[in-house]
Motif scaffolding. Structure first.
Motif, PDB file in Angstrom:
ATOM      1  N   SER B  25       0.775  -1.324   0.169  1.00 17.21           N
ATOM      2  CA  SER B  25      -0.041  -0.068   0.097  1.00 17.21           C
ATOM      3  C   SER B  25       0.806   1.178  -0.122  1.00 17.21           C
ATOM      4  N   ALA B  26       2.029   1.233  -0.685  1.00 14.41           N
ATOM      5  CA  ALA B  26       2.700   2.699  -0.715  1.00 14.41           C
ATOM      6  C   ALA B  26       2.468   3.228  -2.093  1.00 14.41           C
ATOM      7  N   ASP B  27       2.779   4.300  -2.229  1.00 12.00           N
ATOM      8  CA  ASP B  27       2.359   5.049  -3.590  1.00 12.00           C
ATOM      9  C   ASP B  27       3.777   4.797  -4.500  1.00 12.00           C
ATOM     10  N   ALA B  28       3.752   3.701  -5.135  1.00 12.40           N
ATOM     11  CA  ALA B  28       5.081   3.339  -5.989  1.00 12.40           C
ATOM     12  C   ALA B  28       4.933   3.654  -7.321  1.00 12.40           C
ATOM     13  N   ARG B  29       5.612   4.299  -8.039  1.00 10.03           N
ATOM     14  CA  ARG B  29       5.466   4.549  -9.743  1.00 10.03           C
ATOM     15  C   ARG B  29       6.683   4.224 -10.442  1.00 10.03           C
ATOM     16  N   LEU B  30       6.637   3.633 -11.748  1.00  8.54           N
ATOM     17  CA  LEU B  30       7.809   3.732 -12.525  1.00  8.54           C
ATOM     18  C   LEU B  30       8.172   4.964 -12.837  1.00  8.54           C
ATOM     19  N   VAL B  31       9.411   5.233 -12.909  1.00  6.82           N
ATOM     20  CA  VAL B  31      10.184   6.387 -13.351  1.00  6.82           C
ATOM     21  C   VAL B  31      11.239   6.010 -14.258  1.00  6.82           C
ATOM     22  N   TRP B  32      10.914   6.234 -15.754  1.00  7.72           N
ATOM     23  CA  TRP B  32      11.620   6.280 -16.757  1.00  7.72           C
ATOM     24  C   TRP B  32      13.102   6.604 -16.616  1.00  7.72           C
ATOM     25  N   HIS B  33      14.177   5.700 -17.198  1.00  2.00           N
ATOM     26  CA  HIS B  33      15.567   5.927 -17.112  1.00  2.00           C
ATOM     27  C   HIS B  33      15.897   7.409 -17.695  1.00  2.00           C
ATOM     28  N   GLY B  34      15.108   7.700 -18.602  1.00  2.00           N
ATOM     29  CA  GLY B  34      15.594   8.886 -19.634  1.00  2.00           C
ATOM     30  C   GLY B  34      15.128  10.090 -19.001  1.00  2.00           C
ATOM     31  N   ASP B  35      14.330  10.127 -17.939  1.00  2.00           N
ATOM     32  CA  ASP B  35      13.830  11.335 -17.056  1.00  2.00           C
ATOM     33  C   ASP B  35      15.133  12.055 -16.344  1.00  2.00           C
ATOM     34  N   SER B  36      15.103  13.231 -16.489  1.00  2.00           N
ATOM     35  CA  SER B  36      16.507  13.972 -16.017  1.00  2.00           C
ATOM     36  C   SER B  36      16.433  14.182 -14.499  1.00  2.00           C
ATOM     37  N   GLU B  37      15.003  13.987 -13.948  1.00  2.04           N
ATOM     38  CA  GLU B  37      15.054  14.159 -12.551  1.00  2.04           C
ATOM     39  C   GLU B  37      13.940  13.232 -11.932  1.00  2.04           C
ATOM     40  N   LEU B  38      14.101  12.926 -10.560  1.00  2.51           N
ATOM     41  CA  LEU B  38      13.228  12.042  -9.943  1.00  2.51           C
ATOM     42  C   LEU B  38      11.962  12.967  -9.836  1.00  2.51           C
ATOM     43  N   PRO B  39      10.784  12.497  -9.486  1.00  2.00           N
ATOM     44  CA  PRO B  39       9.374  13.399  -8.949  1.00  2.00           C
ATOM     45  C   PRO B  39      10.097  14.268  -7.914  1.00  2.00           C
TER      46      PRO B  39
END
Lengths: 81, 231
Positions: B25-39
């Motif tokens: 129940s954690a708010d986990a999401r995929l982050v694409w390797h090509g993104d320049s920053e973490l959310p």
């Protein structure tokens, strides 16, 4: 310009692939093969003014990407114009 | 939120999101390797298993140069919790966030089995649900999980209490016979000196539901969630 860069495991790092190849030499009947270490050979084609200009660039490339300095050594074997 | 980094060739990324989000129940999401920053609301980073960039050159060697990894490094250096499993452990070592390197298994075989793991150091945020001497059962599946570090790095890991998990037998015995892949000192998981970056070859995301053989992995993931949410 073409350079050859040889990357090998440091002597104190276990090389199970080299060991397996060495054992295969023995089982094929080749005697006197004492040890085999497996490495990588990179052929790099590049544009550079001369060897003196190419060498530091290749060294940086080998340090940063082609080898992992924790477990591997590299050698720039040759630079041919 | 908790960021599960997705590289080309990752294959445990969705399992990790499932474990974190659906099971825990954690708010986990995929982050694409090509993104320049973490959310901007990122509270923790998970670097999943798989074969990033086809494991070309060396396992994890290319992934460390992915755009998002610069921000993961900053996040880690600022004390944010980062967990890398399997290929993720290899990526963290290649990135210099953890000492040492992972090499081809001693016997050259790809290993897929449930490993027994002896809990050693419990000083890090990842060990809030662990006690020293406890034996965990978590799956491993890898061809290159043989941990190597130079003698001085290994001594520092021991001295600073950075070794969290060692491969062991069912009753906790640590020996060459209970070492599946030839890792130095049977090492299965380590943290960095500060204790906020944890890399391990076993897959906690595959041990979170009783129907799949055990829930020991949830102890590690819940600790990460607590660390992130408490930060």
């Amino acid at each position: 310009m073409k350079a050859l860069i040889h990357v090998t495991l440091k002597p104190d790092v276990l090389d199970p692939q080299g060991k397996a190849i060495g054992a295969a030499c023995g089982s094929l009947g080749y005697e006197g093969i004492r040890d085999v270490r497996q490495g990588k050979l990179f052929e790099v084609e590049l544009d550079a003014a001369d060897e003196a200009a190419a060498r530091p660039l290749l060294a940086e490339l080998a340090d940063k990407l082609l080898s992992n300095p924790v477990i591997e050594d590299y050698e720039i074997v040759s630079i041919e114009v | 939120m908790f960021a599960v980094i997705q590289f080309p060739g990752s294959n445990d990324d969705r399992d990790m999101v499932h474990a974190m989000k659906t099971v825990l129940s954690a708010d986990a999401r995929l982050v694409w390797h090509g993104d320049s920053e973490l959310p901007s609301d990122c509270r923790g980073v998970l670097v999943p298993g798989g074969f990033s960039y086809g494991d070309y050159l060396r396992c994890g060697a290319m992934a460390r140069f992915s755009p998002v990894m610069a921000d993961v490094k900053r996040f880690a250096e600022n004390g944010g919790p980062v967990l890398g499993t399997c290929n993720g452990f290899q990526v963290l070592c290649e990135s210099g966030l953890l000492p040492g390197a992972l090499r081809r298994n001693r016997d050259l075989h790809f290993i897929c089995e449930t490993a027994s793991l002896l809990v050693e150091s419990t000083g890090s945020v990842f060990a809030s649900e662990l006690s020293p001497g406890q034996v965990l059962r978590i799956p491993i599946k890898h061809g290159e999980g043989c941990y190597f570090a130079h003698a001085d790095d290994l001594a520092a890991l021991e001295a600073n209490g950075q070794i969290v998990l060692r491969y062991c037998g069912p009753d906790g015995e640590v020996s060459e016979a209970t070492n599946p892949n030839g890792s130095l000192g049977n090492i299965a998981g380590i943290t960095n000196r500060a204790g906020n970056v944890f890399g391990l070859m076993p897959h906690p995301e595959h041990a979170v539901e009783p129907a799949f053989g055990g829930t020991d992995g949830a102890r590690l993931l819940r600790a990460l969630i607590q660390a992130g949410e408490g930060a």
